[in-house]
Scaffold this motif. Sequence first.
Motif, mmCIF file in Angstrom:
data_model
loop_
_atom_site.group_PDB
_atom_site.id
_atom_site.type_symbol
_atom_site.label_atom_id
_atom_site.label_comp_id
_atom_site.label_asym_id
_atom_site.label_seq_id
_atom_site.Cartn_x
_atom_site.Cartn_y
_atom_site.Cartn_z
ATOM 1 N N ARG A 166 -14.328 94.917 143.307
ATOM 2 C CA ARG A 166 -13.204 93.985 143.185
ATOM 3 C C ARG A 166 -12.010 94.628 142.510
ATOM 4 N NH1 ARG A 166 -15.400 89.447 139.054
ATOM 5 N NH2 ARG A 166 -17.435 90.152 139.716
ATOM 6 N N LYS A 167 -12.228 95.574 141.589
ATOM 7 C CA LYS A 167 -11.128 96.205 140.859
ATOM 8 C C LYS A 167 -10.280 97.100 141.759
ATOM 9 C CE LYS A 167 -13.365 95.934 136.397
ATOM 10 N NZ LYS A 167 -13.940 96.659 135.271
ATOM 11 N N LYS A 168 -10.822 97.517 142.884
ATOM 12 C CA LYS A 168 -10.077 98.330 143.842
ATOM 13 C C LYS A 168 -9.645 97.501 145.049
ATOM 14 C CE LYS A 168 -12.249 102.690 142.596
ATOM 15 N NZ LYS A 168 -13.092 103.806 143.062
ATOM 16 N N SER A 169 -9.685 96.175 144.910
ATOM 17 C CA SER A 169 -9.340 95.254 145.998
ATOM 18 C C SER A 169 -8.054 94.521 145.651
ATOM 19 C CB SER A 169 -10.480 94.251 146.213
ATOM 20 O OG SER A 169 -11.679 94.920 146.539
ATOM 21 N N TYR A 170 -6.990 94.805 146.417
ATOM 22 C CA TYR A 170 -5.690 94.197 146.110
ATOM 23 C C TYR A 170 -5.732 92.680 146.263
ATOM 24 C CZ TYR A 170 -0.694 93.687 145.594
ATOM 25 O OH TYR A 170 0.544 93.328 145.137
ATOM 26 N N PHE A 171 -6.470 92.180 147.233
ATOM 27 C CA PHE A 171 -6.626 90.730 147.391
ATOM 28 C C PHE A 171 -7.102 90.108 146.082
ATOM 29 C CE2 PHE A 171 -9.748 87.318 147.986
ATOM 30 C CZ PHE A 171 -8.966 86.337 148.581
ATOM 31 N N PHE A 172 -8.113 90.717 145.445
ATOM 32 C CA PHE A 172 -8.634 90.183 144.194
ATOM 33 C C PHE A 172 -7.546 90.178 143.121
ATOM 34 C CE2 PHE A 172 -10.672 90.375 140.066
ATOM 35 C CZ PHE A 172 -11.496 89.263 140.142
ATOM 36 N N HIS A 173 -6.771 91.254 143.036
ATOM 37 C CA HIS A 173 -5.689 91.307 142.041
ATOM 38 C C HIS A 173 -4.646 90.214 142.307
ATOM 39 C CE1 HIS A 173 -6.951 94.797 139.771
ATOM 40 N NE2 HIS A 173 -7.235 95.413 140.899
ATOM 41 N N LYS A 174 -4.338 89.962 143.574
ATOM 42 C CA LYS A 174 -3.332 88.932 143.889
ATOM 43 C C LYS A 174 -3.808 87.530 143.494
ATOM 44 C CE LYS A 174 0.223 89.200 146.022
ATOM 45 N NZ LYS A 174 1.647 89.361 145.666
ATOM 46 N N ILE A 175 -5.087 87.215 143.677
ATOM 47 C CA ILE A 175 -5.557 85.885 143.294
ATOM 48 C C ILE A 175 -5.806 85.779 141.791
ATOM 49 C CG2 ILE A 175 -6.481 85.334 145.571
ATOM 50 C CD1 ILE A 175 -9.319 85.855 144.367
ATOM 51 N N ALA A 176 -6.105 86.915 141.143
ATOM 52 C CA ALA A 176 -6.370 86.908 139.704
ATOM 53 C C ALA A 176 -5.085 87.001 138.889
ATOM 54 C CB ALA A 176 -7.309 88.054 139.341
ATOM 55 N N GLY A 177 -3.971 87.353 139.544
ATOM 56 C CA GLY A 177 -2.703 87.492 138.837
ATOM 57 C C GLY A 177 -2.549 88.820 138.127
ATOM 58 N N THR A 178 -3.337 89.813 138.511
ATOM 59 C CA THR A 178 -3.275 91.147 137.901
ATOM 60 C C THR A 178 -2.654 92.173 138.850
ATOM 61 O OG1 THR A 178 -5.543 91.599 138.637
ATOM 62 C CG2 THR A 178 -5.278 90.713 136.407
ATOM 63 N N HIS A 179 -2.009 91.697 139.898
ATOM 64 C CA HIS A 179 -1.475 92.584 140.941
ATOM 65 C C HIS A 179 -0.382 93.527 140.417
ATOM 66 C CE1 HIS A 179 0.743 88.837 140.945
ATOM 67 N NE2 HIS A 179 1.782 89.478 141.462
ATOM 68 N N ALA A 180 0.432 93.095 139.460
ATOM 69 C CA ALA A 180 1.485 93.970 138.927
ATOM 70 C C ALA A 180 0.866 95.177 138.231
ATOM 71 C CB ALA A 180 2.400 93.202 137.980
ATOM 72 N N ALA A 181 -0.217 94.963 137.498
ATOM 73 C CA ALA A 181 -0.905 96.062 136.819
ATOM 74 C C ALA A 181 -1.530 97.030 137.827
ATOM 75 C CB ALA A 181 -1.976 95.521 135.884
ATOM 76 N N ALA A 182 -1.810 96.547 139.035
ATOM 77 C CA ALA A 182 -2.386 97.391 140.083
ATOM 78 C C ALA A 182 -1.300 98.079 140.910
ATOM 79 C CB ALA A 182 -3.286 96.558 140.995
#
Length: 173
Positions: free
Chosen positions: A128-144
């Motif tokens: 999940r940490k390497k999945s941009y979809f997960f970052h977008k729903i978790a709100g951590t996409h900017a950090a990624a």
Amino acid sequence: MKNRVLLVLVLASLGAGVACTSETSPAGAGSTSREDNPSDPEAEDGAPDAGESPDPKAPSPDGGPSDTGTPSGPAAFTKAEAQALVDQRCVTCHFEAPSNWSGDFLAATVGVPSAQVPAMALITKGDRKKSYFFHKIAGTHAAAGGSGARMPKGKPALSATEIERLGKLIDTL
């Protein structure tokens, strides 16, 4: 024996939570405690006495599943449950090519580079940490390295439980 009792008392006074097992055994019950049997090889290892079992609700030291095999936290979504959630919360915007998620969300996202961070797949199997979809729903996409709004855009965020269950699904792919 006196040294052992003294050690138990000292440890108990230090808050180590050590209790003398002879206090829990009724006198004359015919059982011997570890303190009464210095030749017992398990007397010093802290293992439970015969007949005792470890706390089944105690988490493992790594914070993962307990010894009972029960996973901690909510269960992963099944693929069908994830598709139903995506159909309800995401397909209203992601319904046209190239991001048509209405038919098979996972087929449209696993291994597919994200538009905002092309070096990162929308979903990377098993991570999940390497999945941009997960970052977008978790709100951590900017950090990624991503940009834009948290998804679903303009709607309430997914619950923490929904996010965790999707994350667990990704981790099990």
